[in-house]
Design a protein around this motif. Structure first.
Motif, PDB file in Angstrom:
ATOM      1  N   LYS A 115      -6.743  -8.801  -6.363  1.00  0.00           N
ATOM      2  CA  LYS A 115      -7.359  -8.503  -5.071  1.00  0.00           C
ATOM      3  C   LYS A 115      -8.464  -7.462  -5.236  1.00  0.00           C
ATOM      4  O   LYS A 115      -9.559  -7.612  -4.679  1.00  0.00           O
ATOM      5  CB  LYS A 115      -6.298  -8.020  -4.081  1.00  0.00           C
ATOM      6  CG  LYS A 115      -6.847  -7.769  -2.684  1.00  0.00           C
ATOM      7  CD  LYS A 115      -5.740  -7.563  -1.667  1.00  0.00           C
ATOM      8  CE  LYS A 115      -5.005  -6.255  -1.883  1.00  0.00           C
ATOM      9  NZ  LYS A 115      -4.080  -5.948  -0.769  1.00  0.00           N
ATOM     10  N   TYR A 135      -7.738 -12.728  -0.413  1.00  0.00           N
ATOM     11  CA  TYR A 135      -6.271 -12.823  -0.468  1.00  0.00           C
ATOM     12  C   TYR A 135      -5.832 -14.130  -1.147  1.00  0.00           C
ATOM     13  O   TYR A 135      -4.905 -14.141  -1.966  1.00  0.00           O
ATOM     14  CB  TYR A 135      -5.677 -12.771   0.940  1.00  0.00           C
ATOM     15  CG  TYR A 135      -6.027 -11.550   1.749  1.00  0.00           C
ATOM     16  CD1 TYR A 135      -6.269 -10.329   1.145  1.00  0.00           C
ATOM     17  CD2 TYR A 135      -6.116 -11.616   3.139  1.00  0.00           C
ATOM     18  CE1 TYR A 135      -6.591  -9.205   1.894  1.00  0.00           C
ATOM     19  CE2 TYR A 135      -6.427 -10.504   3.900  1.00  0.00           C
ATOM     20  CZ  TYR A 135      -6.675  -9.302   3.273  1.00  0.00           C
ATOM     21  OH  TYR A 135      -6.997  -8.192   4.026  1.00  0.00           O
ATOM     22  N   SER A 139      -3.945 -14.112  -4.809  1.00  0.00           N
ATOM     23  CA  SER A 139      -2.556 -14.565  -4.873  1.00  0.00           C
ATOM     24  C   SER A 139      -2.410 -15.798  -5.756  1.00  0.00           C
ATOM     25  O   SER A 139      -1.431 -15.936  -6.492  1.00  0.00           O
ATOM     26  CB  SER A 139      -2.043 -14.855  -3.460  1.00  0.00           C
ATOM     27  OG  SER A 139      -2.850 -15.813  -2.811  1.00  0.00           O
ATOM     28  N   ALA A 206      -1.796 -14.450   2.241  1.00  0.00           N
ATOM     29  CA  ALA A 206      -2.856 -14.506   3.245  1.00  0.00           C
ATOM     30  C   ALA A 206      -2.288 -14.393   4.658  1.00  0.00           C
ATOM     31  O   ALA A 206      -2.833 -13.678   5.509  1.00  0.00           O
ATOM     32  CB  ALA A 206      -3.660 -15.793   3.090  1.00  0.00           C
ATOM     33  N   GLU A 209      -0.956 -10.707   5.215  1.00  0.00           N
ATOM     34  CA  GLU A 209      -2.024  -9.722   5.408  1.00  0.00           C
ATOM     35  C   GLU A 209      -2.636  -9.840   6.808  1.00  0.00           C
ATOM     36  O   GLU A 209      -2.872  -8.835   7.478  1.00  0.00           O
ATOM     37  CB  GLU A 209      -3.114  -9.926   4.343  1.00  0.00           C
ATOM     38  CG  GLU A 209      -2.668  -9.656   2.909  1.00  0.00           C
ATOM     39  CD  GLU A 209      -2.897  -8.218   2.485  1.00  0.00           C
ATOM     40  OE1 GLU A 209      -3.144  -7.367   3.363  1.00  0.00           O
ATOM     41  OE2 GLU A 209      -2.816  -7.947   1.270  1.00  0.00           O
TER      42      GLU A 209
END
Length: 331
Positions: A115, A135, A139, A206, A209
């Motif tokens: 990130k 994101y 990930s 995602a 967040e």
């Protein structure tokens, strides 16, 4: 002579398939059968130099999951309890613990790394503007590495859980697996595992967040940096649980596929679709998985953010930082 139906059964006691027991139980019948075949073909019925046990090894049948037997989650619990007892619910817990611990450490650790790495590449302005893409990319990259750590333990876990009698756990299951399929066999489910876990993790991080950011923006009047640690961890659990529900839905077909491939030696994805059906691939076991993954994901975020709080770091998520203002031009 056993009927065709009897020969196709896979629920016979496991001792029947050992070479020593097979010799004792079926020695006379086998010798008589060999003698009859030898006489009919004009050959001598004299014994060969091979021992009885070498000639009478009966291969263990391949265990298959019977869709008619496990009609629903509720009936599945009943069948498992009746056939294997309470300990059946905990079968394979050691490879599960080791595998997912290693995967979790790699996933969360590398996510933070990637990130920041991708944010530094694009710069603060684009990192804030396209934060969701950051994101997703971070990930996905982390999960590629994490699944390499998980895959061997996942293969052993699935075999232990879905084939009763194969092994008691990791200590005897891993050597048996390697002996039968080699070290490469531990990674035969890696690509399907990526197919399951990468979309799962992308959705997980995602969604988490963005949910946490929305909660701090619209549901909690106090700015995040002024909230107590307990409240922040509560937000982490809530965001993690909701993210887990989406994760379970997205990754469930591939999860069923991975389980099928690890359970049936030599099977392909086409075999899985043929046996489970396309609808079954997407829906079989989904309600239970939603509850399980939702809770698990919420707890994971609490554990991870608790560690971050312990070492003096802020919890994950929150309002996106505003891009740095450009300096005014000098005339």
């Amino acid at each position: 002579m056993a009927s065709r139906e009897d020969r196709g059964r896979s629920l016979l006691p496991s001792f029947i398939y050992s070479s020593s027991s097979s010799s004792k139980l079926f020695g006379l019948d086998a010798v008589a059968a060999r003698t009859s075949r030898g006489t009919a073909s004009g050959l001598s019925s004299a014994p060969t130099t091979k021992t009885t046990s070498e000639r009478l090894v009966i291969p263990a049948p391949r265990e298959k999951i019977d869709p008619a037997k496990y009609k629903s989650v509720r009936s599945g619990f009943g069948v498992l309890l009746k056939e294997q007892g309470i300990k059946g619910f905990f079968r394979g817990w050691v490879p599960t613990l080791i595998g997912y611990s290693a995967q979790g450490a790699c996933k969360y650790g590398f996510y933070e790394f990637f990130k920041k790495y991708y944010s530094d590449i694009v710069g603060p302005e684009y990192a804030a503007k396209y934060k969701t893409l950051i994101y997703l990319a971070g990930s996905a990259s982390a999960e590629v590495i994490a699944d390499v750590a998980l895959c061997p333990m996942e293969a052993v876990k699935v075999r232990v859980q879905t084939q009763p009698g194969f092994a008691r756990g990791l200590s005897d299951g891993l050597p048996k697996f390697v002996k039968s399929e080699g070290v490469a066999g531990l990674y035969k489910g890696l690509v399907p595992l990526w197919g399951r876990q990468i979309p799962y993790t992308m959705m997980k991080f995602a969604t988490f967040e963005n949910i946490v950011e929305l909660m701090y923006k619209h549901a909690i009047p106090t700015p995040k940096d002024q909230c107590s640690s307990t409240l922040q961890l509560g937000v982490s659990f809530t965001g993690g649980y909701v993210a887990g529900v989406f994760c379970a839905i997205v990754s469930h077909p591939a999860d069923n596929l991975v389980s099928f491939l690890n359970n049936a030696k030599g099977a392909t994805a086409r075999d899985a679709v043929k046996q489970l059906g396309l609808w079954g691939l997407f829906t079989r076991g989904l309600p239970l998985r939603i509850v399980m993954i939702g809770t698990l994901t919420g707890v994971q975020w609490v554990i991870y953010d608790s560690f971050k709080v312990f070492v003096g770091l802020p919890t994950t998520g929150g309002a996106a930082p505003a891009p740095a203002a450009s300096a005014p031009a000098k005339h």
